[in-house]
Design a protein around this motif. Structure first.
Motif, PDB file in Angstrom:
ATOM      1  N   PRO A 104      71.905  46.124 -55.213  1.00  0.00           N
ATOM      2  CA  PRO A 104      71.882  46.441 -53.789  1.00  0.00           C
ATOM      3  C   PRO A 104      72.370  47.870 -53.550  1.00  0.00           C
ATOM      4  O   PRO A 104      73.213  48.382 -54.282  1.00  0.00           O
ATOM      5  N   ARG A 105      71.869  48.504 -52.498  1.00  0.00           N
ATOM      6  CA  ARG A 105      72.225  49.893 -52.232  1.00  0.00           C
ATOM      7  C   ARG A 105      73.717  50.062 -51.972  1.00  0.00           C
ATOM      8  O   ARG A 105      74.285  51.113 -52.274  1.00  0.00           O
ATOM      9  N   SER A 106      74.359  49.058 -51.380  1.00  0.00           N
ATOM     10  CA  SER A 106      75.789  49.134 -51.122  1.00  0.00           C
ATOM     11  C   SER A 106      76.374  47.739 -51.223  1.00  0.00           C
ATOM     12  O   SER A 106      75.659  46.738 -51.139  1.00  0.00           O
ATOM     13  N   GLY A 107      77.687  47.665 -51.419  1.00  0.00           N
ATOM     14  CA  GLY A 107      78.319  46.355 -51.533  1.00  0.00           C
ATOM     15  C   GLY A 107      79.763  46.460 -51.951  1.00  0.00           C
ATOM     16  O   GLY A 107      80.342  47.544 -52.056  1.00  0.00           O
ATOM     17  N   VAL A 108      80.349  45.300 -52.204  1.00  0.00           N
ATOM     18  CA  VAL A 108      81.729  45.188 -52.664  1.00  0.00           C
ATOM     19  C   VAL A 108      81.711  44.512 -54.020  1.00  0.00           C
ATOM     20  O   VAL A 108      81.033  43.496 -54.214  1.00  0.00           O
ATOM     21  N   ILE A 109      82.430  45.079 -54.983  1.00  0.00           N
ATOM     22  CA  ILE A 109      82.535  44.491 -56.308  1.00  0.00           C
ATOM     23  C   ILE A 109      83.978  44.103 -56.570  1.00  0.00           C
ATOM     24  O   ILE A 109      84.908  44.674 -55.996  1.00  0.00           O
ATOM     25  N   ARG A 110      84.153  43.098 -57.436  1.00  0.00           N
ATOM     26  CA  ARG A 110      85.473  42.548 -57.704  1.00  0.00           C
ATOM     27  C   ARG A 110      85.677  42.426 -59.209  1.00  0.00           C
ATOM     28  O   ARG A 110      84.770  42.056 -59.945  1.00  0.00           O
ATOM     29  N   SER A 111      86.879  42.750 -59.658  1.00  0.00           N
ATOM     30  CA  SER A 111      87.264  42.557 -61.050  1.00  0.00           C
ATOM     31  C   SER A 111      88.506  41.681 -61.083  1.00  0.00           C
ATOM     32  O   SER A 111      89.462  41.929 -60.344  1.00  0.00           O
ATOM     33  N   THR A 112      88.486  40.654 -61.922  1.00  0.00           N
ATOM     34  CA  THR A 112      89.657  39.780 -62.063  1.00  0.00           C
ATOM     35  C   THR A 112      90.358  39.998 -63.399  1.00  0.00           C
ATOM     36  O   THR A 112      91.236  39.220 -63.766  1.00  0.00           O
ATOM     37  N   ASP A 113      89.959  41.045 -64.129  1.00  0.00           N
ATOM     38  CA  ASP A 113      90.586  41.333 -65.427  1.00  0.00           C
ATOM     39  C   ASP A 113      91.004  42.793 -65.504  1.00  0.00           C
ATOM     40  O   ASP A 113      90.807  43.464 -66.494  1.00  0.00           O
ATOM     41  N   ASN A 114      91.557  43.284 -64.387  1.00  0.00           N
ATOM     42  CA  ASN A 114      92.100  44.644 -64.327  1.00  0.00           C
ATOM     43  C   ASN A 114      91.056  45.707 -64.618  1.00  0.00           C
ATOM     44  O   ASN A 114      91.342  46.741 -65.222  1.00  0.00           O
ATOM     45  N   GLY A 115      89.810  45.451 -64.198  1.00  0.00           N
ATOM     46  CA  GLY A 115      88.764  46.453 -64.303  1.00  0.00           C
ATOM     47  C   GLY A 115      87.914  46.390 -65.549  1.00  0.00           C
ATOM     48  O   GLY A 115      87.018  47.210 -65.727  1.00  0.00           O
ATOM     49  N   ALA A 116      88.144  45.413 -66.422  1.00  0.00           N
ATOM     50  CA  ALA A 116      87.339  45.322 -67.650  1.00  0.00           C
ATOM     51  C   ALA A 116      85.902  44.922 -67.337  1.00  0.00           C
ATOM     52  O   ALA A 116      84.963  45.358 -68.005  1.00  0.00           O
ATOM     53  N   SER A 117      85.692  44.077 -66.340  1.00  0.00           N
ATOM     54  CA  SER A 117      84.348  43.687 -65.918  1.00  0.00           C
ATOM     55  C   SER A 117      84.355  43.510 -64.409  1.00  0.00           C
ATOM     56  O   SER A 117      85.406  43.294 -63.796  1.00  0.00           O
ATOM     57  N   TRP A 118      83.190  43.604 -63.812  1.00  0.00           N
ATOM     58  CA  TRP A 118      83.071  43.560 -62.358  1.00  0.00           C
ATOM     59  C   TRP A 118      81.973  42.579 -61.952  1.00  0.00           C
ATOM     60  O   TRP A 118      80.988  42.423 -62.654  1.00  0.00           O
ATOM     61  N   GLN A 119      82.180  41.935 -60.789  1.00  0.00           N
ATOM     62  CA  GLN A 119      81.177  41.058 -60.208  1.00  0.00           C
ATOM     63  C   GLN A 119      80.959  41.453 -58.753  1.00  0.00           C
ATOM     64  O   GLN A 119      81.881  41.923 -58.081  1.00  0.00           O
ATOM     65  N   LEU A 120      79.740  41.253 -58.275  1.00  0.00           N
ATOM     66  CA  LEU A 120      79.451  41.525 -56.877  1.00  0.00           C
ATOM     67  C   LEU A 120      80.146  40.476 -56.025  1.00  0.00           C
ATOM     68  O   LEU A 120      80.053  39.283 -56.289  1.00  0.00           O
ATOM     69  N   ALA A 121      80.864  40.913 -55.021  1.00  0.00           N
ATOM     70  CA  ALA A 121      81.579  40.017 -54.107  1.00  0.00           C
ATOM     71  C   ALA A 121      81.074  40.277 -52.697  1.00  0.00           C
ATOM     72  O   ALA A 121      81.835  40.616 -51.802  1.00  0.00           O
ATOM     73  N   SER A 122      79.765  40.137 -52.504  1.00  0.00           N
ATOM     74  CA  SER A 122      79.141  40.571 -51.255  1.00  0.00           C
ATOM     75  C   SER A 122      78.331  39.486 -50.575  1.00  0.00           C
ATOM     76  O   SER A 122      77.402  39.778 -49.845  1.00  0.00           O
ATOM     77  N   GLY A 123      78.646  38.200 -50.830  1.00  0.00           N
ATOM     78  CA  GLY A 123      77.898  37.144 -50.180  1.00  0.00           C
ATOM     79  C   GLY A 123      77.932  37.275 -48.668  1.00  0.00           C
ATOM     80  O   GLY A 123      78.988  37.307 -48.066  1.00  0.00           O
ATOM     81  N   LEU A 124      76.750  37.387 -48.040  1.00  0.00           N
ATOM     82  CA  LEU A 124      76.575  37.518 -46.600  1.00  0.00           C
ATOM     83  C   LEU A 124      76.984  38.883 -46.048  1.00  0.00           C
ATOM     84  O   LEU A 124      77.009  39.081 -44.847  1.00  0.00           O
ATOM     85  N   LEU A 125      77.296  39.843 -46.918  1.00  0.00           N
ATOM     86  CA  LEU A 125      77.511  41.209 -46.448  1.00  0.00           C
ATOM     87  C   LEU A 125      76.164  41.899 -46.283  1.00  0.00           C
ATOM     88  O   LEU A 125      75.185  41.546 -46.941  1.00  0.00           O
ATOM     89  N   PRO A 126      76.090  42.924 -45.408  1.00  0.00           N
ATOM     90  CA  PRO A 126      74.863  43.717 -45.336  1.00  0.00           C
ATOM     91  C   PRO A 126      74.545  44.332 -46.693  1.00  0.00           C
ATOM     92  O   PRO A 126      75.437  44.737 -47.424  1.00  0.00           O
ATOM     93  N   ARG A 127      73.250  44.404 -47.036  1.00  0.00           N
ATOM     94  CA  ARG A 127      72.852  44.866 -48.360  1.00  0.00           C
ATOM     95  C   ARG A 127      71.621  45.764 -48.250  1.00  0.00           C
ATOM     96  O   ARG A 127      70.891  45.737 -47.276  1.00  0.00           O
ATOM     97  N   ASP A 128      71.439  46.565 -49.305  1.00  0.00           N
ATOM     98  CA  ASP A 128      70.231  47.378 -49.466  1.00  0.00           C
ATOM     99  C   ASP A 128      70.032  48.381 -48.342  1.00  0.00           C
ATOM    100  O   ASP A 128      68.919  48.688 -47.954  1.00  0.00           O
ATOM    101  N   TRP A 129      71.106  48.910 -47.834  1.00  0.00           N
ATOM    102  CA  TRP A 129      71.012  49.951 -46.827  1.00  0.00           C
ATOM    103  C   TRP A 129      72.329  50.700 -46.804  1.00  0.00           C
ATOM    104  O   TRP A 129      73.326  50.242 -47.329  1.00  0.00           O
ATOM    105  N   THR A 130      72.331  51.846 -46.194  1.00  0.00           N
ATOM    106  CA  THR A 130      73.478  52.741 -46.327  1.00  0.00           C
ATOM    107  C   THR A 130      74.050  53.200 -44.990  1.00  0.00           C
ATOM    108  O   THR A 130      74.936  54.039 -44.975  1.00  0.00           O
ATOM    109  N   ASN A 131      73.552  52.707 -43.887  1.00  0.00           N
ATOM    110  CA  ASN A 131      74.074  53.142 -42.607  1.00  0.00           C
ATOM    111  C   ASN A 131      74.111  51.957 -41.648  1.00  0.00           C
ATOM    112  O   ASN A 131      73.070  51.541 -41.171  1.00  0.00           O
ATOM    113  N   PRO A 132      75.280  51.374 -41.365  1.00  0.00           N
ATOM    114  CA  PRO A 132      76.588  51.773 -41.882  1.00  0.00           C
ATOM    115  C   PRO A 132      76.788  51.352 -43.333  1.00  0.00           C
ATOM    116  O   PRO A 132      75.979  50.629 -43.895  1.00  0.00           O
ATOM    117  N   TYR A 133      77.889  51.796 -43.912  1.00  0.00           N
ATOM    118  CA  TYR A 133      78.169  51.534 -45.314  1.00  0.00           C
ATOM    119  C   TYR A 133      79.601  51.003 -45.447  1.00  0.00           C
ATOM    120  O   TYR A 133      80.433  51.199 -44.563  1.00  0.00           O
TER     121      TYR A 133
END
Length: 644
Positions: free
Chosen positions: A257-286
């Motif tokens: 997706p063009r924009s979103g929120v990602i989450r890491s539960t291992d101090n940054g070793a891996s990341w997952q998208l945490a954007s369920g129901l957030l606006p996606r694939d656009w940049t204004n607003p961001y």
């Protein structure tokens, strides 16, 4: 007479309780909609809650002309001693505010930053430090014991990051641009809530995320899809090592997706998208900022602020670093901790999980389940104002009180207790292949594929591809789940990737109202892709959530309401039917989830006589007295040093 004396203490106790109830500041009714609460209708830059807000109802807000304080939840305000210069860009409160009454304010003065400290609830302010481009401040969560603060510059001066070990009185540069190459500017500085244990900091600056595990002396590049607009640690230490970051692609990758929120539960070793129901694939607003509830440890609530178009975002080159720390060219000052910690860098970068498309709305989004799903809060002033900051705290009777600093002043919103949500599907991303899924024993079996996938390494493939023998048959996978009878909402969420070479005039979603795509059907159908719900007790038909023949080779998000089936044990089918004639049809699926939510009933650990906590009675708030005249800022100097 002796009997009467025996009851005197009881009478006094009742009288004190009555006085406590009468003297408690009452919250004005603003449940369900935002209410402007002052102290003015112009630009509010920041809102900060006392760490003990639920008991003292104290909060501060920064306006360009002054800092204001309220001790009754925002109903009434009093100005702090006016600082010598306007434009407070950062207002930070001590984690031990109840004991030390300390705040820090960072002002912008041209290209310089001016740092102040107050140790009397904001009544007087002491100037501490002036530094070019100083824009960010982070305070140790253990500040009451270690007296540590960190500061960061928006641009190299030549230093980028400083530390103070004495409450901000003296500062030492600990990292320059060379330590954070190619990051040469900082847009966010974050400190771990377990800093006294892990010594971890994070920075980003419209590019990559960098982590330090030795208090800021050495830094390592960290994975995660970017460029990033902000990074933040979840304040739940020491139970986990969770980070959140918001990103915004300046050049579309077509992979994420063009924009979103990602989450890491291992101090940054891996990341997952945490954007369920957030606006996606656009940049204004961001997604611009991430904020956490004051009670995140128990309510798992966080907020994302969406604002308008970003300016000056620069492309980010792929990093070739392997995680080896880059040390400063000059020796660092002696470290207060011995061992240095080198983080484990995630080799695959961002790992994305399922998300559902939302409307393109600016404003504030709230998640009450650690970022799994999000709710768009009501618009402030018809959604026409820019949001600068958000803060929230739990109400004693359940629910949450949210404050927003905006371009037209400070607002307050009261919301009910958030629902508790659970994903009922096991292995919905097929990372464990077809474990937890049953599949059809046919000549077209369900398969696992690694191309295409929405996230991770695997997705499920149903049906036939070009080049395979065309034959008639059903290709299905299914899982049985029990839908909770007490669920208030149940939703099916999944990612679909439909492909076909069939040329059918029947193509299109939901071609039949009651399809039966299983053997022994008497209905004549052509190739079909489907998502079905059946009653597990009798295998009776409930609904076809998706029933289509489409050639749309891209991932499509779908969400379906299953609340009407609460209390039933159901089978979720995904699959494709080929009739063996003409073209061939396949169906890829990934990140399948059935989310069941029910209204939470939070345990209330507070007395309903709010001023009698722990048996200690608090007297009514005294009438505010005039505050002392502030100390003027010293005459500006041309070449500032690292000392005050």
């Amino acid at each position: 007479m002796n009997k009467l004396r025996r009851y005197i203490p009881l009478y006094l106790c009742v009288a004190l309780m009555a006085l406590a109830v009468a003297s408690r500041p009452t919250l004005r009714a603003d449940s369900g909609s935002w209410k402007a609460i002052g102290p003015g209708s112009h630009l509010a830059l920041q809102v900060v809650l006392s760490p003990n807000y639920t008991r003292d109802q104290t909060l501060f807000t920064a306006f360009p002309d002054n800092i204001y304080r309220s001790t009754d939840g925002g109903n009434h305000w009093e100005p702090a001693a006016q600082l010598p210069l306007p434009n407070v860009s950062v207002l930070t409160i001590s984690p031990d505010y109840r004991q030390d009454h300390t705040l820090f304010a960072l002002q912008s003065w041209g290209s310089d930053g001016l740092l102040y400290r107050s140790t009397d609830d904001g009544k007087t302010w002491k100037p501490l430090w002036r530094q070019p481009h100083l824009r960010h401040l982070a305070i140790s969560p253990n500040y009451g014991q270690d007296c540590i603060l960190f500061a960061a510059a928006a641009e190299p001066t030549p230093a980028l990051i400083w530390v103070s070990y004495d409450n901000g009185d003296h500062w030492q540069a600990i990292a320059d641009a060379n330590a954070l190459t190619p990051l040469n500017r900082i847009s966010q500085l974050a400190i771990s809530p377990a800093f006294n244990i892990d010594h971890t900091l994070a920075v980003t600056g419209a590019g990559d995320i960098y982590l330090s595990h030795d208090g800021g002396y050495t830094w390592q590049w960290n994975g995660g899809h970017g460029p990033h607009t902000t990074v933040a640690f979840a304040p739940d230490a020491p139970t986990s090592s969770t980070l959140f970051a918001a990103y915004l692609e300046n050049v579309p990758s077509s992979l994420y997706p063009r924009s979103g929120v990602i989450r890491s539960t291992d101090n940054g070793a891996s990341w997952q998208l945490a954007s369920g129901l957030l606006p996606r694939d656009w940049t204004n607003p961001y997604p611009e900022q991430i904020r956490f509830s004051l009670d995140y440890k128990t309510d798992h609530t966080l907020f994302v602020i969406f604002n308008g178009a970003i300016m000056g975002l620069r492309p980010t080159c792929a990093s070739t670093q392997t995680g080896t720390p880059q040390r400063m060219k000059t020796p660092p000052i002696p470290q207060p901790w011995g061992e240095q910690h080198t983080p484990r860098i995630g080799g695959r970068g961002a790992i994305f999980s399922g998300a559902i498309a939302g409307e393109k709305k600016p404003g504030i989004y709230r998640s009450a389940n650690n970022g799994s799903t999000w709710q768009h809060l009501p618009a402030i002033s018809n959604g026409s104002v820019e949001i600068h900051d958000v803060a929230a705290a739990r109400l004693p009777g359940g629910g949450q009180l949210i404050f927003a600093a905006t371009g037209s002043g400070l607002y307050r919103l009261q919301v009910p207790a958030p629902p508790h949500c659970t994903n009922l599907i096991q292995n919905g991303g097929f990372e464990a292949r077809l474990n937890d899924w049953a599949s059809s024993n046919s000549n077209i079996p369900a398969r696992i594929t690694n191309d295409p996938v929405y996230h991770g390494q695997n997705a499920a493939r149903l049906g036939l591809l070009p080049g395979e023998l065309n034959c008639e048959g059903y290709s299905s996978a299914w899982q049985t789940v029990t839908l909770p009878a007490n669920a208030t909402t149940i939703s099916l969420q999944l990612l679909l990737y439909p492909v076909t070479t069939e040329n059918s005039t029947m193509a299109g979603e939901n071609r039949f109202t009651r399809p039966e795509p299983f053997p022994n059907t008497t209905e004549t159908i052509s190739d079909t892709q489907y998502v079905l719900i059946r009653d597990a007790a009798n295998n009776q038909w409930l609904e076809a959530s998706y029933w289509s023949l489409e050639n749309s080779p891209a991932w499509h998000e779908r969400e379906y309401n299953l609340t009407q089936y609460a209390g039933k044990r159901v089978k979720l089918y995904v699959g494709a039917y080929n009739d063996g004639i003409g073209g061939k049809t396949a169906f890829y699926v990934d990140d399948i989830a059935i989310i069941a939510c029910q209204v939470a009933t939070p345990a209330d650990s507070f007395s309903y006589l709010p001023l009698l906590w722990n048996g200690n009675w608090s007297a009514p708030t005294p009438t505010p007295q005039p505050w002392p005249t502030p100390t003027p800022w010293p005459t500006p100097i041309t070449n500032s040093t690292m000392s005050p």
